[in-house]
Design an enzyme around this catalytic site. Structure first.
Site, PDB file in Angstrom:
ATOM      1  CG  HIS A   1     -12.349  15.862   6.369  1.00 50.02           C
ATOM      2  ND1 HIS A   1     -13.039  16.751   7.176  1.00 50.02           N
ATOM      3  CD2 HIS A   1     -12.867  16.025   5.128  1.00 50.02           C
ATOM      4  CE1 HIS A   1     -13.938  17.397   6.444  1.00 50.02           C
ATOM      5  NE2 HIS A   1     -13.846  16.986   5.197  1.00 50.02           N
TER       6      HIS A   1
ATOM      7  CB  THR B   1      -2.115  -3.675  -0.557  1.00 44.71           C
ATOM      8  OG1 THR B   1      -3.473  -3.481  -0.915  1.00 44.71           O
ATOM      9  CG2 THR B   1      -1.366  -4.355  -1.687  1.00 44.71           C
ATOM     10  CG  ASP B   2      -7.303  -3.407   3.882  1.00 42.00           C
ATOM     11  OD1 ASP B   2      -7.517  -2.194   3.696  1.00 42.00           O
ATOM     12  OD2 ASP B   2      -7.789  -4.053   4.831  1.00 42.00           O
TER      13      ASP B   2
ATOM     14  CD  GLN C   1     -18.490  26.364   8.024  1.00 39.38           C
ATOM     15  OE1 GLN C   1     -17.814  25.758   8.850  1.00 39.38           O
ATOM     16  NE2 GLN C   1     -19.364  25.731   7.245  1.00 39.38           N
TER      17      GLN C   1
ATOM     18  CG  ASN D   1     -12.666  20.526   7.675  1.00 35.55           C
ATOM     19  OD1 ASN D   1     -11.654  20.235   8.326  1.00 35.55           O
ATOM     20  ND2 ASN D   1     -13.880  20.469   8.192  1.00 35.55           N
TER      21      ASN D   1
ATOM     22  NE  ARG E   1     -13.829  19.933  13.717  1.00 32.29           N
ATOM     23  CZ  ARG E   1     -14.505  20.354  12.665  1.00 32.29           C
ATOM     24  NH1 ARG E   1     -15.086  19.484  11.853  1.00 32.29           N
ATOM     25  NH2 ARG E   1     -14.611  21.638  12.397  1.00 32.29           N
TER      26      ARG E   1
ATOM     27  CG  PHE F   1     -18.671  20.345  12.839  1.00 29.60           C
ATOM     28  CD1 PHE F   1     -18.940  21.677  12.558  1.00 29.60           C
ATOM     29  CD2 PHE F   1     -19.320  19.367  12.082  1.00 29.60           C
ATOM     30  CE1 PHE F   1     -19.825  22.035  11.546  1.00 29.60           C
ATOM     31  CE2 PHE F   1     -20.199  19.718  11.059  1.00 29.60           C
ATOM     32  CZ  PHE F   1     -20.452  21.055  10.798  1.00 29.60           C
TER      33      PHE F   1
ATOM     34  CE  LYS G   1      -4.260  -0.303   0.834  1.00 33.55           C
ATOM     35  NZ  LYS G   1      -5.142  -0.969  -0.141  1.00 33.55           N
TER      36      LYS G   1
HETATM   37  O1  LIG Z   1     -16.005  22.981  10.441  1.00 35.30           O
HETATM   38  C1  LIG Z   1     -16.803  22.315   9.748  1.00 35.30           C
HETATM   39  N1  LIG Z   1     -17.749  22.946   9.011  1.00 35.30           N
HETATM   40  C2  LIG Z   1     -18.656  22.273   8.229  1.00 35.30           C
HETATM   41  O2  LIG Z   1     -19.522  22.888   7.563  1.00 35.30           O
HETATM   42  C3  LIG Z   1     -18.560  20.870   8.230  1.00 35.30           C
HETATM   43  N2  LIG Z   1     -19.274  19.902   7.567  1.00 35.30           N
HETATM   44  C4  LIG Z   1     -18.726  18.719   7.928  1.00 35.30           C
HETATM   45  O3  LIG Z   1     -19.141  17.591   7.517  1.00 35.30           O
HETATM   46  N3  LIG Z   1     -17.704  18.900   8.788  1.00 35.30           N
HETATM   47  C5  LIG Z   1     -17.574  20.232   8.997  1.00 35.30           C
HETATM   48  N4  LIG Z   1     -16.695  20.970   9.734  1.00 35.30           N
END
Ligand SMILES: O=c1[nH]c(=O)c2[nH]c(=O)[nH]c2[nH]1
Length: 307
Positions: A259, A57-58, A231, A257, A183, A166, A12
């Site tokens: 993730h 590979t997983d 935001q 964002n 998070r 969030f 992987k």
């Molecule tokens: O800070 C965030 N704003 C979002 O609008 C949003 N939408 C999401 O799925 N995660 C997040 N995180």
């Protein structure tokens, strides 16, 4: 035409593992891109399709994340050595393991009342800016009379390893996202800001100082905002700049964002106590907005931010 199998390897590639070590409320980040390539007795899978010698590979991916928890990431070299030794010594058919690792370095953000080198300051313990320079941009327009200067930056990567939540969002029948109370918040800042200097009659801003200060306020607001959404953080970053820099009237941000998903280590009997994350590259949320000095007309084109 008769053929024979030549050199072959598999595994992987590009496992983006982020390990946060929480030393009280001082956090340390290791951010690696780990690629595994295994080779050995793999003739059968190519010739006949027998998978008898094939460790998926997983599984090599899972091993990378599990090892981040089990052995920690002291250095990329130590981590790679652990992995390579494991594959070669635990799997009879595997004779060679090649582990390639890229490491992305992060520095602590120097906050308004502290110095990044002084880890005693309350607010520098969990906010990081990625090492390596962002790209600075500018666009100048002159019609023989009026000037418009829109400057900016892109690819300024920042991360808070805590102080981000969030929750309380709209839920419909397609919503699966779990509410998050602690998070990682990470983004690559793209921003464009417009100077209110428009004429040779006015005093020209000090461009170098303005850039340096704008970047500083942007980073400090990111680090110092306890975030309920990206935001909200964006707005704090923009308003800090407008309030601190009188030469700037308008700033537009485009913030992906980035993730970071907690990896489920339960199947390996390991508890993931907010330590080991998978840094996904796509899809990503994309949060964009303009912050303006009250009373001014917005002039930065909305789709200019990423240029
Ligand atoms: O800070 C965030 N704003 C979002 O609008 C949003 N939408 C999401 O799925 N995660 C997040 N995180």
């Amino acid at each position: 035409m008769p053929t024979i199998l030549g050199q072959n390897q598999y595994g992987k590639a590009e496992n983006r593992v982020v390990k946060i070590t929480r030393d009280g409320d001082t956090h340390h980040i290791k951010d690696l891109n780990v690629s595994v390539a295994l080779s050995g007795d793999m003739d059968d899978v190519h010739y006949s399709g027998s998978n008898a010698n094939v460790l998926p590979t997983d599984t090599t991916k899972n091993t990378v994340f599990a090892f981040a928890k089990e052995h920690g990431i002291e250095s990329a070299e130590q981590f790679g050595i652990h992995l390579a030794r494991h594959f070669v010594s635990s799997q009879e058919p595997i004779q060679v393991a090649r582990i390639r690792i890229e490491e992305y370095a992060w520095e602590r953000i120097a906050t308004s009342d502290g110095n990044s080198r002084f880890i005693g300051a309350d607010d520098v313990k969990h906010s990081f800016v990625r090492k390596g320079q962002e790209t600075r941009t500018t666009q100048i327009t002159f019609d023989g009379e009026k000037w418009e200067v829109i400057s900016g930056l892109k690819d300024l990567s920042v991360m808070n390893s805590t102080n981000s939540e969030f929750w309380g969002y709209v839920k419909d029948k397609y919503t699966t996202l779990k509410e998050a109370y602690d998070r990682i918040l990470a983004t690559d800042v793209s921003a464009k800001w417009r100077y209110n200097w428009t004429s040779d009659e006015e005093r020209m801003p000090n461009w170098e100082k303005s850039y340096e200060q704008t970047r500083k306020h942007m980073l400090q607001a990111f680090a110092e905002t306890y975030s309920l959404s990206l935001q909200q953080t964006l707005y704090q970053m923009g308003s800090r700049i407008i309030n601190s820099r009188s030469e700037i009237d308008e700033i537009r941000f485009s913030l992906p964002n980035n993730h970071h998903f907690l990896v489920d280590l339960e199947p390996f009997g390991l508890k993931n106590d907010n330590e080991v994350y998978f840094a996904a590259d796509r899809p990503y949320g994309l949060i964009e907005a303009t912050v303006l000095r009250d009373g001014v007309e917005p002039k930065i084109p909305v789709d200019m931010t990423n240029l």
